[in-house]
Design a protein around this motif. Structure first.
Motif, PDB file in Angstrom:
ATOM      1  N   ILE A 108       0.833  -1.212   0.000  1.00 23.19           N
ATOM      2  CA  ILE A 108       0.000   0.000   0.000  1.00 23.19           C
ATOM      3  C   ILE A 108       0.865   1.258   0.000  1.00 23.19           C
ATOM      4  CG2 ILE A 108      -1.608   1.385   1.379  1.00 23.19           C
ATOM      5  CD1 ILE A 108      -2.819  -1.349   2.320  1.00 23.19           C
ATOM      6  N   GLU A 109       1.781   1.339   0.955  1.00 24.18           N
ATOM      7  CA  GLU A 109       2.544   2.573   1.169  1.00 24.18           C
ATOM      8  C   GLU A 109       3.605   2.827   0.099  1.00 24.18           C
ATOM      9  OE1 GLU A 109       1.714   4.812   3.293  1.00 24.18           O
ATOM     10  OE2 GLU A 109       0.313   3.642   4.487  1.00 24.18           O
ATOM     11  N   ILE A 110       4.282   1.796  -0.320  1.00 24.54           N
ATOM     12  CA  ILE A 110       5.387   1.982  -1.256  1.00 24.54           C
ATOM     13  C   ILE A 110       4.933   1.839  -2.702  1.00 24.54           C
ATOM     14  CG2 ILE A 110       7.617   1.045  -2.017  1.00 24.54           C
ATOM     15  CD1 ILE A 110       8.051   0.258   0.982  1.00 24.54           C
ATOM     16  N   PHE A 111       4.115   0.822  -2.984  1.00 27.20           N
ATOM     17  CA  PHE A 111       3.755   0.579  -4.377  1.00 27.20           C
ATOM     18  C   PHE A 111       2.437   1.247  -4.786  1.00 27.20           C
ATOM     19  CE2 PHE A 111       1.685  -2.162  -7.602  1.00 27.20           C
ATOM     20  CZ  PHE A 111       2.503  -1.844  -8.662  1.00 27.20           C
ATOM     21  N   TYR A 112       1.330   0.863  -4.165  1.00 28.21           N
ATOM     22  CA  TYR A 112       0.022   1.302  -4.656  1.00 28.21           C
ATOM     23  C   TYR A 112      -0.151   2.821  -4.628  1.00 28.21           C
ATOM     24  CZ  TYR A 112      -4.920   1.470  -5.652  1.00 28.21           C
ATOM     25  OH  TYR A 112      -6.130   1.760  -6.224  1.00 28.21           O
ATOM     26  N   ASN A 113       0.082   3.438  -3.492  1.00 29.44           N
ATOM     27  CA  ASN A 113      -0.152   4.886  -3.373  1.00 29.44           C
ATOM     28  C   ASN A 113       0.892   5.734  -4.100  1.00 29.44           C
ATOM     29  OD1 ASN A 113      -2.507   4.642  -1.908  1.00 29.44           O
ATOM     30  ND2 ASN A 113      -1.540   5.003   0.068  1.00 29.44           N
ATOM     31  N   ARG A 114       2.101   5.227  -4.257  1.00 27.04           N
ATOM     32  CA  ARG A 114       3.178   6.061  -4.793  1.00 27.04           C
ATOM     33  C   ARG A 114       3.655   5.691  -6.197  1.00 27.04           C
ATOM     34  NH1 ARG A 114       3.371   5.995   0.499  1.00 27.04           N
ATOM     35  NH2 ARG A 114       3.757   7.932   1.613  1.00 27.04           N
ATOM     36  N   GLN A 115       3.477   4.441  -6.608  1.00 34.51           N
ATOM     37  CA  GLN A 115       4.043   4.013  -7.885  1.00 34.51           C
ATOM     38  C   GLN A 115       3.020   3.464  -8.877  1.00 34.51           C
ATOM     39  OE1 GLN A 115       7.143   1.188  -7.049  1.00 34.51           O
ATOM     40  NE2 GLN A 115       8.223   2.587  -5.700  1.00 34.51           N
ATOM     41  N   ARG A 116       2.009   2.787  -8.399  1.00 31.57           N
ATOM     42  CA  ARG A 116       1.076   2.098  -9.302  1.00 31.57           C
ATOM     43  C   ARG A 116       0.230   3.100 -10.083  1.00 31.57           C
ATOM     44  NH1 ARG A 116      -3.816  -0.358 -10.142  1.00 31.57           N
ATOM     45  NH2 ARG A 116      -3.715  -2.505 -10.869  1.00 31.57           N
ATOM     46  N   LYS A 117       0.340   3.038 -11.389  1.00 38.04           N
ATOM     47  CA  LYS A 117      -0.394   3.972 -12.253  1.00 38.04           C
ATOM     48  C   LYS A 117      -1.828   3.505 -12.427  1.00 38.04           C
ATOM     49  CE  LYS A 117       3.686   5.534 -14.526  1.00 38.04           C
ATOM     50  NZ  LYS A 117       4.872   4.924 -14.897  1.00 38.04           N
ATOM     51  N   GLN A 118      -2.735   4.475 -12.473  1.00 34.32           N
ATOM     52  CA  GLN A 118      -4.147   4.180 -12.647  1.00 34.32           C
ATOM     53  C   GLN A 118      -4.656   4.888 -13.902  1.00 34.32           C
ATOM     54  OE1 GLN A 118      -6.515   4.846  -9.105  1.00 34.32           O
ATOM     55  NE2 GLN A 118      -4.831   4.235  -7.764  1.00 34.32           N
ATOM     56  N   ALA A 119      -5.325   4.144 -14.762  1.00 31.88           N
ATOM     57  CA  ALA A 119      -5.859   4.712 -16.001  1.00 31.88           C
ATOM     58  C   ALA A 119      -6.781   5.887 -15.694  1.00 31.88           C
ATOM     59  CB  ALA A 119      -6.600   3.636 -16.795  1.00 31.88           C
ATOM     60  N   ARG A 120      -7.602   5.758 -14.653  1.00 31.10           N
ATOM     61  CA  ARG A 120      -8.556   6.798 -14.286  1.00 31.10           C
ATOM     62  C   ARG A 120      -7.873   8.113 -13.927  1.00 31.10           C
ATOM     63  NH1 ARG A 120     -10.837   8.916  -9.959  1.00 31.10           N
ATOM     64  NH2 ARG A 120      -9.629   7.767  -8.454  1.00 31.10           N
ATOM     65  N   LEU A 121      -6.612   8.033 -13.523  1.00 31.61           N
ATOM     66  CA  LEU A 121      -5.845   9.226 -13.131  1.00 31.61           C
ATOM     67  C   LEU A 121      -4.905   9.679 -14.247  1.00 31.61           C
ATOM     68  CD1 LEU A 121      -4.896   8.162  -9.469  1.00 31.61           C
ATOM     69  CD2 LEU A 121      -6.870   9.523 -10.218  1.00 31.61           C
ATOM     70  N   GLY A 122      -5.194   9.319 -15.472  1.00 30.66           N
ATOM     71  CA  GLY A 122      -4.320   9.701 -16.583  1.00 30.66           C
ATOM     72  C   GLY A 122      -2.996   8.970 -16.543  1.00 30.66           C
TER      73      GLY A 122
END
Length: 169
Positions: free
Chosen positions: A137-151
């Motif tokens: 959560i802290e290292i990957f999802y919130n800071r690195q994982r790209k989301q299509a919905r967020l451009g």
């Protein structure tokens, strides 16, 4: 939503360890796609969801009138949880009976977490699972994982871009 901390969605999931079940309660900001609060426990209780809410509030300091959405689980319907949301000045929202789509963004996060981490690991202890989930959560999802919905930006990069644009305006 047009800004962070206007609406959050919450839910509970679980994973298996060699010691038994580990339950995860999470809260996601609908605007920026960030997991803003979470808690883990070997029991699925109202304390678990209250800890997740405390975590989110202490980190994000949201304004009053924030909407916090959940399903109709007993943990979220408890008087203690409802009192806590009132204390924080939040507006509670709950799914309609039989409608699981209202909190789909949180269900989507759980699916990502399980597909990208949980299904590829065997956790010997709950402590090991807690550590791995926290890092994810802290290292990957919130800071690195790209989301299509967020451009195709991570929640952190999207928030940074939003703040720069807001300051420039």
């Amino acid at each position: 939503m047009s800004a962070p901390n206007q609406a959050w969605v919450s839910d509970i999931t679980y994973l298996w360890t060699d010691e038994g079940w580990l339950y995860l309660a999470g809260i996601k900001d609908l605007f920026k796609g960030e997991l803003v609060g979470y808690a883990m426990s070997e029991r699925m209780t109202r304390s678990l969801v209250m800890q997740a809410l405390f975590s989110a509030v202490s980190l994000k300091r949201p304004p009053a009138a924030l909407i916090v959405h959940s399903d109709r689980g007993a943990q979220y319907c408890s008087r203690h949880y409802r009192d806590l949301t009132k204390q924080f000045g939040m507006t509670m929202s709950m799914s309609r009976k039989g409608d699981c789509y209202d909190h789909a963004p949180m269900k989507s996060f759980w699916g990502s977490l399980k597909n990208e981490l949980v299904y590829h690991c065997r956790f010997a202890t709950r402590a090991e699972a807690r550590q791995a989930v926290t890092e994810c959560i802290e290292i990957f999802y919130n800071r690195q994982r790209k989301q299509a919905r967020l451009g195709y930006l991570s929640p952190a990069a999207f928030t940074q871009q939003f703040n720069k644009m807001r300051l420039a305006a």
